[in-house]
Design a protein around this motif. Structure first.
Motif, PDB file in Angstrom:
ATOM      1  N   LEU A  57       0.832  -1.196   0.000  1.00  0.00           N
ATOM      2  CA  LEU A  57       0.000   0.000   0.000  1.00  0.00           C
ATOM      3  C   LEU A  57       0.868   1.248   0.000  1.00  0.00           C
ATOM      4  O   LEU A  57       2.025   1.226   0.442  1.00  0.00           O
ATOM      5  N   ALA A  58       0.330   2.352  -0.486  1.00  0.00           N
ATOM      6  CA  ALA A  58       1.100   3.592  -0.580  1.00  0.00           C
ATOM      7  C   ALA A  58       1.397   4.181   0.793  1.00  0.00           C
ATOM      8  O   ALA A  58       2.440   4.810   1.010  1.00  0.00           O
ATOM      9  N   GLU A  59       0.497   3.986   1.717  1.00  0.00           N
ATOM     10  CA  GLU A  59       0.648   4.481   3.084  1.00  0.00           C
ATOM     11  C   GLU A  59      -0.332   3.723   3.957  1.00  0.00           C
ATOM     12  O   GLU A  59      -1.100   2.880   3.472  1.00  0.00           O
ATOM     13  N   SER A  60      -0.330   4.019   5.232  1.00  0.00           N
ATOM     14  CA  SER A  60      -1.259   3.377   6.142  1.00  0.00           C
ATOM     15  C   SER A  60      -2.666   3.945   5.948  1.00  0.00           C
ATOM     16  O   SER A  60      -2.858   5.157   6.023  1.00  0.00           O
ATOM     17  N   PRO A  61      -3.651   3.086   5.655  1.00  0.00           N
ATOM     18  CA  PRO A  61      -5.025   3.595   5.544  1.00  0.00           C
ATOM     19  C   PRO A  61      -5.595   3.916   6.916  1.00  0.00           C
ATOM     20  O   PRO A  61      -4.993   3.596   7.946  1.00  0.00           O
ATOM     21  N   MET A  62      -6.744   4.563   6.918  1.00  0.00           N
ATOM     22  CA  MET A  62      -7.439   4.794   8.174  1.00  0.00           C
ATOM     23  C   MET A  62      -7.983   3.470   8.683  1.00  0.00           C
ATOM     24  O   MET A  62      -8.328   2.582   7.906  1.00  0.00           O
ATOM     25  N   ASP A  63      -8.063   3.309  10.001  1.00  0.00           N
ATOM     26  CA  ASP A  63      -8.667   2.113  10.570  1.00  0.00           C
ATOM     27  C   ASP A  63     -10.050   1.900   9.957  1.00  0.00           C
ATOM     28  O   ASP A  63     -10.813   2.843   9.782  1.00  0.00           O
ATOM     29  N   ASP A  64     -10.362   0.644   9.657  1.00  0.00           N
ATOM     30  CA  ASP A  64     -11.640   0.346   9.009  1.00  0.00           C
ATOM     31  C   ASP A  64     -12.820   0.846   9.827  1.00  0.00           C
ATOM     32  O   ASP A  64     -13.807   1.352   9.279  1.00  0.00           O
ATOM     33  N   LEU A  65     -12.732   0.741  11.165  1.00  0.00           N
ATOM     34  CA  LEU A  65     -13.857   1.176  11.990  1.00  0.00           C
ATOM     35  C   LEU A  65     -13.937   2.688  12.115  1.00  0.00           C
ATOM     36  O   LEU A  65     -14.982   3.222  12.485  1.00  0.00           O
ATOM     37  N   ILE A  66     -12.876   3.428  11.780  1.00  0.00           N
ATOM     38  CA  ILE A  66     -12.996   4.884  11.671  1.00  0.00           C
ATOM     39  C   ILE A  66     -13.963   5.218  10.546  1.00  0.00           C
ATOM     40  O   ILE A  66     -14.866   6.054  10.696  1.00  0.00           O
ATOM     41  N   ALA A  67     -13.785   4.561   9.404  1.00  0.00           N
ATOM     42  CA  ALA A  67     -14.707   4.786   8.280  1.00  0.00           C
ATOM     43  C   ALA A  67     -16.117   4.373   8.660  1.00  0.00           C
ATOM     44  O   ALA A  67     -17.094   5.085   8.372  1.00  0.00           O
ATOM     45  N   PHE A  68     -16.255   3.223   9.329  1.00  0.00           N
ATOM     46  CA  PHE A  68     -17.576   2.744   9.723  1.00  0.00           C
ATOM     47  C   PHE A  68     -18.265   3.741  10.654  1.00  0.00           C
ATOM     48  O   PHE A  68     -19.417   4.122  10.440  1.00  0.00           O
ATOM     49  N   HIS A  69     -17.572   4.168  11.707  1.00  0.00           N
ATOM     50  CA  HIS A  69     -18.187   5.080  12.672  1.00  0.00           C
ATOM     51  C   HIS A  69     -18.526   6.431  12.042  1.00  0.00           C
ATOM     52  O   HIS A  69     -19.538   7.050  12.385  1.00  0.00           O
ATOM     53  N   THR A  70     -17.670   6.892  11.140  1.00  0.00           N
ATOM     54  CA  THR A  70     -17.924   8.180  10.490  1.00  0.00           C
ATOM     55  C   THR A  70     -19.195   8.119   9.662  1.00  0.00           C
ATOM     56  O   THR A  70     -20.065   9.002   9.750  1.00  0.00           O
TER      57      THR A  70
END
Length: 343
Positions: A57-70
């Motif tokens: 990956l190009a960089e570290s993605p956001m935690d999957d549950l950050i996307a879920f909670h948002t």
């Protein structure tokens, strides 16, 4: 004309109704720092740009549950502002990672309605999707929530309960573009256990526990812009307590699962989930997992592990439901998900 919004009540929903949720949210390293401060989250791919690069990956993605909670938080003012409780999830799929600087927005479609026998509440089923600033689908899921009626005399709608898949087919799991575990470093990840080391039916006690505090829960709920009254206003509850956001328990349990599942790096699907019993400040959350299935993917070195993650407030391990089929009182969360893991 009133300019304030009291939120929707059960009688305000119609099957087929589509709701575009307000206030898009741009996420950044700030959300990650707060997430890792609130929860003992240590999965390497979400903690280190360098580790993420080792995984293609190009960089570290956001935690999957950050996307879920948002995305979940975006839907609350329109779906669960007047909720009694969020009840469960199904058919959740993460379609692509969320990166620092992405802007997430959400929309929901009402796919089911069922008034409860009391006539005071009903269950609303919605399919919610989150998209980024390019209009790309980031995640979608079904959830159902118990919502109060405002007009008790309003007629009950025709009952529509959607048929939902018991699990996401592992053949349809979406692996992030470029992801590879061919050169996976288990020293850096924190544990040596790979996909082959887990057996279907295995129970893993994650050992650690965290006592839930009011301050941390309130910070987390505001971080996700979750405005559900049940998490803030104690006056409607006879016990005078604020109900802890179920997602707070979800993230806490997922973070605790690192001890024993450090290499279950990315959540790619939520097969189902239930907030079995309420959680309140002062409860100590512990977690255990059961291995439900093992699958391969087409990505180099990348396998998938289907897990049942159970959060408890009594420290029990392996026990889920009683003889009557109901969740035991100590069970807080029953979450069934697919995670990517090195083969």
């Amino acid at each position: 004309m009133a300019k304030t919004n009291p939120g929707r009540f059960f009688e305000d929903y119609r099957v087929g109704q589509v709701i575009e949720h307000a206030v898009p949210r741009t996420v950044s390293g700030g959300e990650r720092a707060l997430y890792h401060a609130l929860y003992p989250a240590r999965h390497a791919i979400y903690s280190s740009d360098e580790f993420a690069k080792l995984c293609g990956l190009a960089e570290s993605p956001m935690d999957d549950l950050i996307a879920f909670h948002t995305v979940f938080g975006k839907s609350v003012p329109d779906v669960s502002l007047n909720a009694v409780a969020n009840l469960g999830y199904a058919e959740g799929r993460f379609h692509r990672p969320t990166w620092r600087g992405d802007t997430l927005r959400a929309r929901s479609e009402v796919i089911g309605l069922k008034q409860n026998s009391s006539g005071k509440t009903g269950v609303v089923y919605v399919r919610t999707e989150g998209r980024n600033q390019r209009g790309e689908l980031v995640l979608d899921y079904v959830r159902w929530v118990m919502v109060r009626k405002n007009d008790l005399a309003a007629p009950a709608p025709d009952t529509v309960v959607p048929e939902l898949a018991a699990a996401v087919d592992p053949a349809t799991l979406l692996v992030p573009e470029g992801l590879t575990f061919a050169d996976y470093d288990t020293v850096l990840s924190g544990e040596p256990h790979r996909l082959r080391d887990y057996a279907v039916g295995e129970i893993i006690d994650h050992v650690d526990g965290v006592t839930i505090e009011e301050a941390e829960h309130m910070m987390a709920t505001r971080l996700w812009q979750n405005t559900s009254k049940t998490h803030f206003d104690v006056t409607p509850r006879a016990d005078g307590k604020r109900l802890i956001y179920g997602g707070h328990v979800m993230s806490m349990a997922r973070a605790l699962s690192f001890n024993g599942l450090a290499n279950a790096q990315m959540i790619v699907a939520i097969n189902g989930g239930s907030h079995a019993n309420p959680c309140f400040a002062g409860d100590t959350v512990r977690a255990w997992s059961e291995v439900l299935d093992v699958a391969e993917t087409g990505a180099p070195g990348v396998g998938a592990l289907r897990l049942r993650l159970v959060a408890t407030k009594d420290g029990s391990v392996g026990a889920l439901k009683g003889a009557d089929g109901k969740y035991l009182p100590g069970v807080l969360l029953d979450l069934d998900y697919w995670a990517l893991m090195p083969q």
